[in-house]
Design an enzyme around this catalytic site. Structure first.
Site, PDB file in Angstrom:
ATOM      1  N   PRO A 197       0.830  -1.222   0.000  1.00 39.16           N
ATOM      2  CA  PRO A 197       0.000   0.000   0.000  1.00 39.16           C
ATOM      3  C   PRO A 197       0.856   1.260   0.000  1.00 39.16           C
ATOM      4  O   PRO A 197       0.357   2.352  -0.223  1.00 39.16           O
ATOM      5  CB  PRO A 197      -0.828  -0.129   1.288  1.00 39.16           C
ATOM      6  CG  PRO A 197      -0.110  -1.116   2.129  1.00 39.16           C
ATOM      7  CD  PRO A 197       0.678  -1.998   1.231  1.00 39.16           C
ATOM      8  N   GLU A 226       1.264  -8.328   8.906  1.00 36.28           N
ATOM      9  CA  GLU A 226       1.561  -6.911   9.175  1.00 36.28           C
ATOM     10  C   GLU A 226       2.400  -6.303   8.038  1.00 36.28           C
ATOM     11  O   GLU A 226       2.512  -5.099   7.894  1.00 36.28           O
ATOM     12  CB  GLU A 226       2.297  -6.816  10.520  1.00 36.28           C
ATOM     13  CG  GLU A 226       2.380  -5.443  11.127  1.00 36.28           C
ATOM     14  CD  GLU A 226       1.048  -4.714  11.168  1.00 36.28           C
ATOM     15  OE1 GLU A 226       0.016  -5.354  11.422  1.00 36.28           O
ATOM     16  OE2 GLU A 226       1.043  -3.493  10.922  1.00 36.28           O
ATOM     17  N   ARG A 274      -3.692  -7.718 -20.609  1.00 36.62           N
ATOM     18  CA  ARG A 274      -4.593  -7.149 -21.625  1.00 36.62           C
ATOM     19  C   ARG A 274      -3.810  -6.452 -22.726  1.00 36.62           C
ATOM     20  O   ARG A 274      -4.305  -6.255 -23.824  1.00 36.62           O
ATOM     21  CB  ARG A 274      -5.535  -6.107 -21.004  1.00 36.62           C
ATOM     22  CG  ARG A 274      -6.599  -6.671 -20.144  1.00 36.62           C
ATOM     23  CD  ARG A 274      -7.626  -5.633 -19.761  1.00 36.62           C
ATOM     24  NE  ARG A 274      -8.644  -5.511 -20.788  1.00 36.62           N
ATOM     25  CZ  ARG A 274      -8.808  -4.472 -21.582  1.00 36.62           C
ATOM     26  NH1 ARG A 274      -8.027  -3.433 -21.461  1.00 36.62           N
ATOM     27  NH2 ARG A 274      -9.751  -4.449 -22.488  1.00 36.62           N
ATOM     28  N   ASP A 279      -9.284   2.216 -24.869  1.00 38.23           N
ATOM     29  CA  ASP A 279      -9.722   2.073 -23.481  1.00 38.23           C
ATOM     30  C   ASP A 279      -9.502   3.371 -22.713  1.00 38.23           C
ATOM     31  O   ASP A 279      -8.608   4.155 -23.046  1.00 38.23           O
ATOM     32  CB  ASP A 279      -8.888   0.989 -22.777  1.00 38.23           C
ATOM     33  CG  ASP A 279      -9.455  -0.393 -22.977  1.00 38.23           C
ATOM     34  OD1 ASP A 279     -10.608  -0.507 -23.395  1.00 38.23           O
ATOM     35  OD2 ASP A 279      -8.711  -1.359 -22.705  1.00 38.23           O
TER      36      ASP A 279
HETATM   37  N1  SAM Z   1       1.120  -2.753   7.738  1.00 40.72           N
HETATM   38  C1  SAM Z   1       1.197  -2.438   6.336  1.00 40.72           C
HETATM   39  C2  SAM Z   1       1.139  -0.931   6.140  1.00 40.72           C
HETATM   40  O1  SAM Z   1       0.540  -0.255   6.975  1.00 40.72           O
HETATM   41  O2  SAM Z   1       1.663  -0.429   5.137  1.00 40.72           O
HETATM   42  C3  SAM Z   1       0.072  -3.095   5.568  1.00 40.72           C
HETATM   43  C4  SAM Z   1       0.245  -4.568   5.428  1.00 40.72           C
HETATM   44  S1  SAM Z   1      -1.074  -5.343   4.568  1.00 40.72           S
HETATM   45  C5  SAM Z   1      -2.117  -5.795   5.874  1.00 40.72           C
HETATM   46  C6  SAM Z   1      -0.384  -6.879   4.071  1.00 40.72           C
HETATM   47  C7  SAM Z   1       0.074  -6.954   2.638  1.00 40.72           C
HETATM   48  O3  SAM Z   1      -1.020  -6.748   1.768  1.00 40.72           O
HETATM   49  C8  SAM Z   1       1.101  -5.946   2.190  1.00 40.72           C
HETATM   50  O4  SAM Z   1       2.404  -6.365   2.553  1.00 40.72           O
HETATM   51  C9  SAM Z   1       0.916  -5.902   0.699  1.00 40.72           C
HETATM   52  O5  SAM Z   1       1.609  -6.943   0.034  1.00 40.72           O
HETATM   53  C10 SAM Z   1      -0.574  -6.164   0.546  1.00 40.72           C
HETATM   54  N2  SAM Z   1      -1.368  -4.945   0.329  1.00 40.72           N
HETATM   55  C11 SAM Z   1      -2.290  -4.424   1.164  1.00 40.72           C
HETATM   56  N3  SAM Z   1      -2.863  -3.334   0.651  1.00 40.72           N
HETATM   57  C12 SAM Z   1      -2.301  -3.137  -0.568  1.00 40.72           C
HETATM   58  C13 SAM Z   1      -2.475  -2.155  -1.591  1.00 40.72           C
HETATM   59  N4  SAM Z   1      -3.309  -1.145  -1.449  1.00 40.72           N
HETATM   60  N5  SAM Z   1      -1.737  -2.282  -2.718  1.00 40.72           N
HETATM   61  C14 SAM Z   1      -0.850  -3.280  -2.860  1.00 40.72           C
HETATM   62  N6  SAM Z   1      -0.639  -4.244  -1.916  1.00 40.72           N
HETATM   63  C15 SAM Z   1      -1.351  -4.167  -0.778  1.00 40.72           C
END
Ligand code: SAM
Length: 249
Positions: free
Chosen positions: A90, A117, A155, A170
């Site tokens: 994220p 986490e 795609r 697109d």
């Molecule tokens: N504790 C982390 C933070 O606050 O940045 C979030 C961890 S999340 C619960 C677990 C995993 O989900 C991440 O390591 C990532 O691989 C994936 N993930 C969660 N949200 C994502 C997003 N918006 N885009 C890409 N990957 C995401």
């Protein structure tokens, strides 16, 4: 042909996506290859541990660096392929059509899915080329984001969609949102298809489509209009559309 290697502790999550629709067809046709790697298979301890408690305390488990590093080593290509290793996160750069286009030029894309986490920072620092986020929200794992990247990039592989031209028009590929689509019947409950689409006059249809594409972009995503090279004709049409709907910016 593009190859995706996906590293995950829950590879079974991918089965339904990869087993249906255009992705399945493109895999069957050999346009796309997707290899699922269970990170747990690359652990070297008796309990096959992929995560552990965080140094410094705090809640949640953190994915360990070694199993990810071992998986990457095991799947490293022998030749000098054009490869990109991506961590889904994220905190990464926001995933957009232009990134999908950039990625479609690689022959191999490795996607690392975090869970819990998050993932040990040393993966981020030493093992990946880029980090991608699919939006400003937190999911429980990187599997859904990885599927989104696989779909959006695939795609763009020639042959993936029946009519490759349709991809060119697109939303986002042109810099505008795409206009509306209609199919049979011509009328349903008094709701009619615009006459121009039934006229058989291709030039007029193309002009109408472009105008509707501009209208939609102006109304929904005016920010996009600031990032695209508008022709003089586009500017004129946009002025007309603004006059028709003074609420637009
Ligand atoms: N504790 C982390 C933070 O606050 O940045 C979030 C961890 S999340 C619960 C677990 C995993 O989900 C991440 O390591 C990532 O691989 C994936 N993930 C969660 N949200 C994502 C997003 N918006 N885009 C890409 N990957 C995401």
């Amino acid at each position: 042909m593009i190859v995706f290697d996906i590293l995950s502790v829950f590879p079974e999550m991918f089965q339904s996506t990869l087993g249906s629709s255009l992705i399945k067809k493109s895999i069957d046709k050999g346009l796309v290859e997707v290899n699922l790697h269970n990170i747990r298979d690359y652990t070297r301890d008796k309990h096959r541990t992929t995560d552990d408690t965080p140094y410094g305390g705090g809640g949640g488990m953190v994915m360990k660096v070694e199993p990810v590093a071992h998986t990457l080593k095991a799947i490293a290509p022998a030749g000098d392929e054009k490869k990109c290793v991506i961590l889904l996160s994220p905190q990464g750069e926001p995933f957009e059509q232009k990134i999908a286009e950039e990625l479609s030029h690689y022959s191999r894309i490795v996607l690392i899915c975090g869970h819990y986490e998050g993932i040990d920072e040393r993966v981020r620092e030493h093992l990946v080329d880029r980090e991608i986020s699919i939006g400003d929200y937190v999911l429980s794992g990187g599997e859904l984001p990885a599927m989104i990247v696989v779909d959006a990039v695939s795609r763009l592989v020639p042959g993936f969609v029946g009519n490759s031209d349709s991809v060119l028009y697109d939303s986002f590929s042109t810099g505008f949102l795409e206009g509306p689509h209609y199919t049979k019947p011509r009328e349903y409950e008094g709701w009619k298809v615009p006459d121009v689409l039934l006229s058989g006059h291709q030039k007029k249809i193309d002009e109408w489509r472009h105008r509707e594409s501009l209208r939609r972009t102006l109304k929904r995503r005016p920010d996009m209009l600031r990032q695209v090279d508008l022709t003089e004709e586009d500017k004129r049409v946009l002025e007309e559309l603004r006059a028709e709907d003074p609420g637009c910016v």
